[in-house]
Enzyme design. Structure first.
Site, PDB file in Angstrom:
ATOM      1  N   GLY A  11       0.738  -1.165   0.091  1.00  0.00           N
ATOM      2  CA  GLY A  11       0.105   0.014  -0.012  1.00  0.00           C
ATOM      3  C   GLY A  11       0.814   1.400  -0.122  1.00  0.00           C
ATOM      4  N   ASN A  13       1.373   2.846  -2.544  1.00  0.00           N
ATOM      5  CA  ASN A  13       0.831   3.993  -3.288  1.00  0.00           C
ATOM      6  C   ASN A  13      -0.503   4.730  -2.663  1.00  0.00           C
ATOM      7  OD1 ASN A  13       1.784   4.232  -6.410  1.00  0.00           O
ATOM      8  ND2 ASN A  13       1.928   2.087  -6.105  1.00  0.00           N
ATOM      9  N   MET A  87      -4.275  -7.222  -6.856  1.00  0.00           N
ATOM     10  CA  MET A  87      -3.634  -8.185  -7.627  1.00  0.00           C
ATOM     11  C   MET A  87      -4.779  -9.167  -7.887  1.00  0.00           C
ATOM     12  SD  MET A  87      -0.731  -6.903  -8.054  1.00  0.00           S
ATOM     13  CE  MET A  87       0.438  -8.169  -8.614  1.00  0.00           C
ATOM     14  N   ILE A  89      -7.767 -10.189 -10.860  1.00  0.00           N
ATOM     15  CA  ILE A  89      -8.304 -10.096 -12.174  1.00  0.00           C
ATOM     16  C   ILE A  89      -9.809 -10.065 -12.031  1.00  0.00           C
ATOM     17  CG2 ILE A  89      -8.484 -10.749 -14.609  1.00  0.00           C
ATOM     18  CD1 ILE A  89      -6.061 -12.187 -14.337  1.00  0.00           C
ATOM     19  N   ASN A 104      -6.234   2.234 -12.794  1.00  0.00           N
ATOM     20  CA  ASN A 104      -5.247   1.334 -12.407  1.00  0.00           C
ATOM     21  C   ASN A 104      -3.880   1.950 -12.641  1.00  0.00           C
ATOM     22  OD1 ASN A 104      -4.288  -1.350 -11.320  1.00  0.00           O
ATOM     23  ND2 ASN A 104      -4.022  -2.093 -13.561  1.00  0.00           N
ATOM     24  N   HIS A 106      -0.070   0.302 -13.330  1.00  0.00           N
ATOM     25  CA  HIS A 106       0.642  -0.761 -13.852  1.00  0.00           C
ATOM     26  C   HIS A 106       2.160  -0.528 -14.169  1.00  0.00           C
ATOM     27  CE1 HIS A 106       1.425  -4.844 -15.614  1.00  0.00           C
ATOM     28  NE2 HIS A 106       2.141  -4.200 -16.257  1.00  0.00           N
ATOM     29  N   SER A 133       2.404   2.938 -15.868  1.00  0.00           N
ATOM     30  CA  SER A 133       1.527   3.446 -16.570  1.00  0.00           C
ATOM     31  C   SER A 133       0.244   3.589 -15.687  1.00  0.00           C
ATOM     32  CB  SER A 133       1.056   2.601 -17.860  1.00  0.00           C
ATOM     33  OG  SER A 133       2.285   2.375 -18.512  1.00  0.00           O
ATOM     34  N   THR A 138     -10.664  -1.257 -18.382  1.00  0.00           N
ATOM     35  CA  THR A 138     -11.814  -1.800 -19.191  1.00  0.00           C
ATOM     36  C   THR A 138     -11.770  -3.171 -19.202  1.00  0.00           C
ATOM     37  OG1 THR A 138     -10.218  -1.865 -21.154  1.00  0.00           O
ATOM     38  CG2 THR A 138     -11.524   0.073 -20.813  1.00  0.00           C
ATOM     39  N   GLU A 140     -10.539  -5.379 -20.702  1.00  0.00           N
ATOM     40  CA  GLU A 140      -9.190  -6.080 -21.240  1.00  0.00           C
ATOM     41  C   GLU A 140      -8.054  -5.844 -20.027  1.00  0.00           C
ATOM     42  OE1 GLU A 140      -6.127  -5.224 -24.816  1.00  0.00           O
ATOM     43  OE2 GLU A 140      -7.878  -4.415 -24.830  1.00  0.00           O
ATOM     44  N   LEU A 141      -7.521  -6.984 -19.670  1.00  0.00           N
ATOM     45  CA  LEU A 141      -6.468  -7.007 -18.761  1.00  0.00           C
ATOM     46  C   LEU A 141      -5.330  -6.010 -19.016  1.00  0.00           C
ATOM     47  CD1 LEU A 141      -5.453  -8.014 -15.783  1.00  0.00           C
ATOM     48  CD2 LEU A 141      -4.267  -9.577 -17.387  1.00  0.00           C
ATOM     49  N   ASP A 142      -5.078  -4.964 -18.172  1.00  0.00           N
ATOM     50  CA  ASP A 142      -3.846  -4.339 -18.387  1.00  0.00           C
ATOM     51  C   ASP A 142      -4.018  -3.634 -19.715  1.00  0.00           C
ATOM     52  OD1 ASP A 142      -2.829  -4.830 -15.677  1.00  0.00           O
ATOM     53  OD2 ASP A 142      -1.525  -6.237 -16.575  1.00  0.00           O
TER      54      ASP A 142
END
Ligand code: GRF
Length: 201
Positions: A11, A13, A87, A89, A104, A106, A133, A138, A140-142
């Site tokens: 944590g 961030n 972590m 999905i 998110n 990454h 980034s 959305t 789609e993962l990452d």
């Protein structure tokens, strides 16, 4: 603006967001972790922020886990959902439900190095540059539209830890800044594109 932060671990961030919350017009309604021993929960506690554990191992499917997370999130009616080292999905249904208000972070220069162990993979690939980034989530993962990136040089004597540390310094600067764009109403997701001050990023 009201936000909910999802974490899985240290944590750091989360801490940088807590530290700058007033400056970035953010009220953190709660912190949710899928691990009961995540250090980020102590950070939330120390900051007087409500926190919840939704332990993914207690659910027999992604759908039921996501529903439980979603139920917890919705108690706070957040305008923004901040994934900060979370972590797991999500199902498509979850991503769709919060589309346009879920961000998110990454640790790579997307679209390069999606997925896990990015720092080691960057070193193994002989990359000269690495970074972080921030993107809209959305289905789609990452893969959601990138909003902002910050890069660091990969040094000859770097290992995954030393590189991760330098990337984290960038993470702690860039995430609160992007969240602030969102809380100011300057950042939006439009037609699957990230838009800042009316310009496609
Ligand atoms: C960060 O590197 C973040 O980019 C990644 O997981 C790490 C979380 O670190 N998704 P922390 O829990 O914020 O310290």
């Amino acid at each position: 603006m009201q936000g909910v932060v999802l974490i899985s671990g240290s944590g750091s961030n989360l801490q940088s967001i807590i530290d700058q919350a007033t400056d970035i017009d953010l009220t953190i309604g709660c912190v949710i972790s899928n691990y009961a021993d995540a250090y980020g929960l102590i950070r939330a506690e120390n900051a007087g922020i409500s926190h919840h554990v939704v332990d993914h191992t207690q659910f027999d499917s992604r759908e039921t886990f996501d529903q439980a997370v979603s139920k917890t999130i919705d108690q706070y009616s957040p305008d923004i959902i901040i994934l900060a080292g979370f972590m797991r999905i999500f199902t498509e249904a979850f991503a769709k439900k919060y589309c346009g208000k879920m961000l998110n972070i990454h640790p790579s220069l997307l679209p390069k190095f999606q997925g896990l162990n990015t720092h080691q993979r960057v070193i193994d690939a002989g990359e000269k540059e690495h970074g972080v980034s921030i993107h809209f989530v959305t289905a789609e993962l990452d893969g959601g539209p990138v909003i902002a990136q910050s890069s660091v040089a990969v040094l000859a004597n770097d290992n995954a830890n030393s590189l991760a540390k330098r990337v984290l310094v960038e993470e702690h600067k860039i995430y609160p800044e992007v969240i602030h764009w969102f809380t100011q109403g300057r950042l939006k997701l439009k037609n699957d594109k990230a838009v800042l001050d009316g310009e496609i990023l």
